[in-house]
Write a protein that holds these residues in place. Structure first.
Motif, short mmCIF file in Angstrom:
data_model
loop_
_atom_site.label_atom_id
_atom_site.label_comp_id
_atom_site.label_asym_id
_atom_site.label_seq_id
_atom_site.Cartn_x
_atom_site.Cartn_y
_atom_site.Cartn_z
N LEU A 112 1.33 -1.08 0.01
CA LEU A 112 -0.28 0.35 -0.01
C LEU A 112 0.77 1.50 -0.32
O LEU A 112 0.20 2.19 -0.68
CB LEU A 112 -1.23 0.42 0.92
N ALA A 113 2.11 0.87 0.76
CA ALA A 113 3.02 2.39 0.64
C ALA A 113 3.30 2.65 -0.01
O ALA A 113 3.72 3.70 -1.22
CB ALA A 113 3.70 2.16 1.72
N PHE A 114 3.94 1.93 -1.19
CA PHE A 114 4.51 1.55 -2.64
C PHE A 114 3.59 2.27 -3.34
O PHE A 114 3.82 3.31 -4.20
CB PHE A 114 4.93 0.42 -3.05
N LEU A 115 2.57 1.84 -3.35
CA LEU A 115 1.22 2.63 -4.14
C LEU A 115 1.36 3.66 -4.09
O LEU A 115 0.53 4.74 -4.97
CB LEU A 115 -0.25 1.40 -3.67
N VAL A 116 0.86 4.18 -2.81
CA VAL A 116 0.97 5.75 -2.80
C VAL A 116 1.85 6.29 -3.16
O VAL A 116 2.56 7.59 -3.03
CB VAL A 116 0.26 6.05 -0.94
N VAL A 117 3.03 5.96 -3.01
CA VAL A 117 4.32 6.59 -2.99
C VAL A 117 4.17 6.62 -4.76
O VAL A 117 4.50 7.49 -5.14
CB VAL A 117 5.80 5.79 -2.84
N ASP A 118 4.15 5.98 -5.56
CA ASP A 118 3.82 5.37 -6.98
C ASP A 118 2.79 7.08 -7.35
O ASP A 118 2.79 7.57 -8.31
CB ASP A 118 3.45 4.69 -7.35
N VAL A 119 1.85 7.28 -6.48
CA VAL A 119 0.71 8.08 -7.19
C VAL A 119 1.16 9.65 -6.78
O VAL A 119 0.99 10.15 -7.75
CB VAL A 119 -1.24 7.61 -6.11
N VAL A 120 1.56 10.03 -5.35
CA VAL A 120 2.12 10.84 -5.54
C VAL A 120 3.71 11.60 -6.14
O VAL A 120 3.67 12.31 -6.97
CB VAL A 120 2.67 11.06 -3.63
N ALA A 121 4.07 10.49 -6.26
CA ALA A 121 5.27 10.83 -7.31
C ALA A 121 4.41 11.03 -8.79
O ALA A 121 4.88 11.75 -9.51
CB ALA A 121 6.24 9.50 -7.56
N GLY A 122 3.87 9.88 -9.72
CA GLY A 122 2.63 10.68 -10.60
C GLY A 122 2.81 11.80 -10.95
O GLY A 122 2.23 12.54 -12.02
N ALA A 123 1.80 12.08 -9.88
CA ALA A 123 0.60 13.71 -9.30
C ALA A 123 2.02 14.87 -9.53
O ALA A 123 1.70 15.38 -10.49
CB ALA A 123 0.26 13.96 -8.23
N VAL A 124 3.16 14.88 -9.08
CA VAL A 124 4.30 15.28 -8.91
C VAL A 124 4.88 15.86 -10.11
O VAL A 124 5.40 17.16 -10.96
CB VAL A 124 5.22 15.26 -7.42
N SER A 125 5.59 14.62 -10.59
CA SER A 125 5.36 14.55 -11.84
C SER A 125 4.97 15.27 -13.26
O SER A 125 5.56 16.01 -13.96
CB SER A 125 6.17 13.08 -12.75
N ARG A 126 3.30 14.80 -13.23
CA ARG A 126 2.83 15.73 -14.24
C ARG A 126 3.02 17.39 -14.28
O ARG A 126 2.78 17.64 -14.69
CB ARG A 126 0.80 15.39 -13.90
N ARG A 127 2.75 17.51 -12.67
CA ARG A 127 2.49 18.51 -12.28
C ARG A 127 4.17 19.18 -12.98
O ARG A 127 3.88 21.21 -13.35
CB ARG A 127 2.55 18.83 -11.09
#
Length: 487
Positions: A457-472
């Motif tokens: 679950l932590a990997f999934l949260v980190v991946d989602v946050v990293a994707g959002a930051v990358s897109r921004r």
């Protein structure tokens, strides 16, 4: 006549249309998801596996280490053909250790000393073990032990299990064991898919392909083929390690209880409380219930031998009146000897018996798996196999990090210290049926292996946050202006 014919210039042959370049093969959604999961686990969980492999490698040396450090206590040169009565040996141990309660006795055999274990409240789970020469009755020393393990073996065992950090440290080993099977199976699947896509020889699933030149491809070949060779052993270490872990081990024990597959208990109750026998023998505290005649050890041992309990055994005296003594075979090498009996020392009769052959299959497999995990089941061969697994796992992890470094961008405007992670988006591409099946399965596995579920679950949260930051951070693409009319 055409102008070209008049000018004498030859007419060029019409060229065949160029074939469009074959697009790079995109991984399937399942492959993309598995690749990204394998990448995250390899980067973030591998350090825990390195520690587990190094400490486990050190633990495999404990039999040889015990011989070097404690040979004077553990062994005794045979003197003559007959050993002293066990009662005299227990009495010698009591003289050497006047305090404490005798909780177990292991009669010496061959060149092994007789061990007499004393429990004291201030020692907690640990005990004092006195080592008696079975031929002369002399005490050869005393050690503070933990379930029969010497101080060095106990220290290395604690290092491997929890890094001497107690309950908090146990999380590291459980986390490593929880992810080890996922990484091993995932790596095999990824390597199989890659070799199948490249139509490579099946031989290169097991043998590194050295024709790939240098760089990341050769490193990947060594990483993957070595991992394939280690897969069965790594799955075994993961499964057996989880059986006595803190959270997953508790769930495993609950499952054994639900299936009635636990190691059977042996009844030690006696229908009548025997009268305490007298005699001019040495006495020793058998427990809080008072004293016990030392000669009872000889009677109980004779009953055990008559009941076909051969090899090394452990005698546990009753802690209180009205309770039978127990005798257990403690030969952990293959074929194991684990039969147990309960004995009434007053009447020299067997009151209950539990044979290893009658245990539930899961209880047998669990017991054998633990002994193999500790390097005891097959002796020196077992130690060598465990050492090879630990060294192989370390090599696979080093090659994995090397691949990450080799894949780093090297262009002047895009330099980086490490390679970029695989592309995300695997979950969005999965078909509905895969999500309907996969999500409940992952939830069930996460419940059975809580540390795996939480870190996933932590990997999934980190991946989602990293994707959002990358897109921004990605610069917005400038809109193209319409072409002028009439151009």
């Amino acid at each position: 006549m055409s102008l070209t014919e008049l000018s004498g210039t030859p007419t060029p042959e019409p060229s065949a249309p160029e074939k469009p370049a074959r697009p790079a093969r995109r991984p399937s959604p399942f492959g993309a998801l598995l690749l990204r999961l394998h990448f995250y686990a390899g980067i973030l969980v591998a350090p825990f596996l390195v520690v587990a492999a190094l400490t486990g490698l050190a633990y495999t040396t404990t039999p040889q280490l015990d011989s070097i450090l404690y040979g004077d206590q553990l062994t005794a040169a045979p003197v003559g053909d007959r050993q002293l009565p066990l009662a005299e040996q227990v009495g010698a141990a009591r003289n050497a250790h006047p305090t404490g309660s005798i909780t177990a006795v292991q009669p010496g055999d061959g060149d092994r000393t007789t061990t007499v274990v004393f429990s004291l409240p201030e020692l907690g789970e640990k005990q004092h073990t006195v080592y008696i020469n079975p031929y002369t009755g002399e005490s050869q020393g005393q050690l503070t032990t933990w379930f029969g393990s010497t101080p060095a073996a106990t220290w290395l065992d604690d290092l491997h299990r929890h890094l001497h950090l107690g309950t908090v440290g146990e999380n590291y080993s459980e986390l490593a064991a929880s992810w080890l099977w996922v990484m091993a199976l995932g790596g095999v699947i990824l390597w199989w898919r890659r070799r199948s896509a490249a139509r490579a020889s099946v031989r290169h699933l097991l043998v590194p392909d050295l024709s790939t030149g240098r760089g990341v491809r050769r490193t990947r070949s060594w990483h993957a083929t070595t991992g394939v060779w280690l897969t069965v052993g790594l799955l075994f270490l993961s499964a057996t390690g989880l059986t006595w872990s803190r959270y997953a081990g508790a769930n495993f024990a609950s499952g054994l209880d639900a299936l009635n597959a636990r190691t059977p208990e042996i009844s030690t109750s006696l229908t009548a409380v025997p009268a305490e026998p007298g005699g001019g023998h040495h006495h020793g505290d058998a427990g809080e219930g008072g004293t016990v005649e030392s000669a009872a050890f000889d009677r109980v041992l004779t009953v055990a031998r008559d009941a076909r309990l051969s090899g090394p055994v452990e005698i546990i005296p009753a802690a209180e009146p009205g309770v039978a003594w127990t005798v257990t075979q403690i030969d952990n090498t293959w074929p194991v000897a684990k039969d147990r009996i309960a004995v009434d020392p007053a009447t020299s009769t067997v009151t209950a018996r539990s044979d290893f052959a009658d245990w539930p299959l899961l209880a047998q497999l669990s017991g054998l798996g633990i002994q193999a995990h500790m390097g005891l089941l097959f002796g020196l061969v077992n130690q060598i196999l465990l050492a090879a697994l630990a060294l192989g796992l370390l090599c696979v992890i080093v090659w994995g990090y090397r691949m990450w470094w080799q894949r780093r961008p090297t262009r002047t405007d895009r330099r980086a210290l490490a390679g970029t992670p695989p592309a995300r988006g695997g979950v969005r591409g999965l078909p509905l049926w895969a999500l309907l099946i996969g999500v409940p399965v992952v939830v069930a596995v996460g419940w059975a292996l809580p540390l795996f579920g939480l870190t996933l679950l932590a990997f999934l949260v980190v991946d989602v946050v990293a994707g959002a930051v990358s897109r921004r951070r990605r610069p917005a693409q400038a809109p193209t202006s319409p072409a002028p009319v009439g151009s």
